[in-house]
Write a protein that holds these residues in place. Structure first.
Motif, PDB file in Angstrom:
ATOM      1  N   ARG A 128       0.841  -1.198   0.000  1.00 15.54           N
ATOM      2  CA  ARG A 128       0.000   0.000   0.000  1.00 15.54           C
ATOM      3  C   ARG A 128       0.868   1.236   0.000  1.00 15.54           C
ATOM      4  NH1 ARG A 128      -5.622  -0.284   1.183  1.00 15.54           N
ATOM      5  NH2 ARG A 128      -6.206  -2.411   1.703  1.00 15.54           N
ATOM      6  N   CYS A 129       0.352   2.283  -0.612  1.00 15.22           N
ATOM      7  CA  CYS A 129       1.030   3.573  -0.618  1.00 15.22           C
ATOM      8  C   CYS A 129       1.037   4.131   0.815  1.00 15.22           C
ATOM      9  CB  CYS A 129       0.274   4.503  -1.555  1.00 15.22           C
ATOM     10  SG  CYS A 129       0.836   6.199  -1.526  1.00 15.22           S
ATOM     11  N   THR A 130       2.197   4.607   1.257  1.00 19.71           N
ATOM     12  CA  THR A 130       2.278   5.132   2.624  1.00 19.71           C
ATOM     13  C   THR A 130       1.556   6.475   2.739  1.00 19.71           C
ATOM     14  OG1 THR A 130       4.436   6.067   2.056  1.00 19.71           O
ATOM     15  CG2 THR A 130       4.435   3.988   3.271  1.00 19.71           C
ATOM     16  N   LYS A 131       1.380   7.135   1.595  1.00 22.33           N
ATOM     17  CA  LYS A 131       0.723   8.445   1.625  1.00 22.33           C
ATOM     18  C   LYS A 131      -0.802   8.350   1.562  1.00 22.33           C
ATOM     19  CE  LYS A 131       4.746  10.751  -0.285  1.00 22.33           C
ATOM     20  NZ  LYS A 131       5.546   9.632  -0.869  1.00 22.33           N
ATOM     21  N   CYS A 132      -1.330   7.698   0.527  1.00 22.54           N
ATOM     22  CA  CYS A 132      -2.795   7.667   0.354  1.00 22.54           C
ATOM     23  C   CYS A 132      -3.421   6.337   0.767  1.00 22.54           C
ATOM     24  CB  CYS A 132      -3.165   7.998  -1.093  1.00 22.54           C
ATOM     25  SG  CYS A 132      -2.836   6.651  -2.253  1.00 22.54           S
ATOM     26  N   LYS A 133      -2.584   5.341   1.100  1.00 19.92           N
ATOM     27  CA  LYS A 133      -3.037   4.003   1.516  1.00 19.92           C
ATOM     28  C   LYS A 133      -3.687   3.202   0.384  1.00 19.92           C
ATOM     29  CE  LYS A 133      -1.718   4.899   5.693  1.00 19.92           C
ATOM     30  NZ  LYS A 133      -0.333   4.486   5.936  1.00 19.92           N
ATOM     31  N   THR A 142       5.902   5.214  -8.789  1.00 23.95           N
ATOM     32  CA  THR A 142       5.031   6.227  -8.200  1.00 23.95           C
ATOM     33  C   THR A 142       3.640   5.615  -8.065  1.00 23.95           C
ATOM     34  OG1 THR A 142       4.543   7.085 -10.410  1.00 23.95           O
ATOM     35  CG2 THR A 142       6.267   8.222  -9.159  1.00 23.95           C
ATOM     36  N   CYS A 143       2.970   5.978  -7.012  1.00 22.42           N
ATOM     37  CA  CYS A 143       1.645   5.425  -6.711  1.00 22.42           C
ATOM     38  C   CYS A 143       0.648   5.778  -7.812  1.00 22.42           C
ATOM     39  CB  CYS A 143       1.193   5.993  -5.363  1.00 22.42           C
ATOM     40  SG  CYS A 143      -0.526   5.663  -4.971  1.00 22.42           S
ATOM     41  N   HIS A 144      -0.076   4.780  -8.327  1.00 18.52           N
ATOM     42  CA  HIS A 144      -1.030   5.072  -9.401  1.00 18.52           C
ATOM     43  C   HIS A 144      -2.324   5.704  -8.885  1.00 18.52           C
ATOM     44  CE1 HIS A 144      -2.591   0.950  -8.417  1.00 18.52           C
ATOM     45  NE2 HIS A 144      -3.733   1.404  -8.871  1.00 18.52           N
ATOM     46  N   HIS A 145      -2.418   5.855  -7.586  1.00 15.28           N
ATOM     47  CA  HIS A 145      -3.583   6.540  -7.017  1.00 15.28           C
ATOM     48  C   HIS A 145      -3.301   8.028  -6.813  1.00 15.28           C
ATOM     49  CE1 HIS A 145      -5.455   2.625  -6.199  1.00 15.28           C
ATOM     50  NE2 HIS A 145      -4.288   2.249  -5.705  1.00 15.28           N
ATOM     51  N   CYS A 146      -2.195   8.322  -6.090  1.00 16.92           N
ATOM     52  CA  CYS A 146      -1.940   9.723  -5.720  1.00 16.92           C
ATOM     53  C   CYS A 146      -0.705  10.321  -6.403  1.00 16.92           C
ATOM     54  CB  CYS A 146      -1.797   9.855  -4.200  1.00 16.92           C
ATOM     55  SG  CYS A 146      -0.254   9.172  -3.548  1.00 16.92           S
ATOM     56  N   GLY A 147       0.080   9.477  -7.109  1.00 15.92           N
ATOM     57  CA  GLY A 147       1.265  10.002  -7.790  1.00 15.92           C
ATOM     58  C   GLY A 147       2.471  10.165  -6.900  1.00 15.92           C
TER      59      GLY A 147
END
Ligand SMILES: [Zn+2]
Length: 154
Positions: A128-133, A142-147
């Motif tokens: 999971r992305c540590t920023k947006c989960k 780079t996270c495909h949800h929040c970049g």
């Protein structure tokens, strides 16, 4: 029957597969995966390794491990005597998975002792992305949800 668990017969975490994530998350990520693979968006779909055969991602239908297990009559690689001895087919898969941060042997050891749920919980946290989960797939930088950029500490 309950939803099949998102694990593969060889110990891969299907929930972090880019095909599975593209199918589930859609949007721009689906666009990019479709472009990269050269496969139409409508064909980017999967129900996981333990799901129904007809829902399986096209490349996984051709999986050598899958065919091998079928021939031997096993569900998972840990059931096979070759697994402990060191199976050539498995070792190459294991090392390529390890490179992207997945320890499939560790996974199989959990399945063998009935700790699949615990392992799934760990993987859910890990991928999971540590920023947006948001849920991530193996090769994202780079996270495909929040970049947001993904730390390479996996
Ligand atoms: Zn994110």
């Amino acid at each position: 029957m309950t939803q099949p668990k998102l694990v593969s017969r060889c110990g891969i975490y299907c929930d972090a597969c880019y095909v599975y994530r593209a199918f589930k998350d859609g949007g721009e990520f689906l666009d990019s995966v479709s472009k990269e693979l050269g496969v139409p968006k409508s064909q980017i779909r999967c129900g996981g390794c333990l799901g129904p055969e007809e829902e399986l991602w096209q490349n996984c239908r051709k999986c050598r491990v899958r065919a091998c297990l079928k021939e031997k009559g096993f569900d998972f690689c840990y059931e096979c005597p070759e697994f402990e001895k060191g199976c050539d087919g498995y070792e190459s898969l294991f090392s390529s998975c390890l490179q992207r941060g997945e320890d499939t042997k560790e996974a199989l050891k959990h399945f063998r002792i009935g700790k699949t749920e615990e392992w799934l919980k760990e993987q859910d946290k890990k991928w999971r992305c540590t920023k947006c989960k948001g849920k991530l797939s193996w090769y994202e930088k780079t996270c495909h949800h929040c970049g947001g950029s993904i730390s390479p500490t996996k």
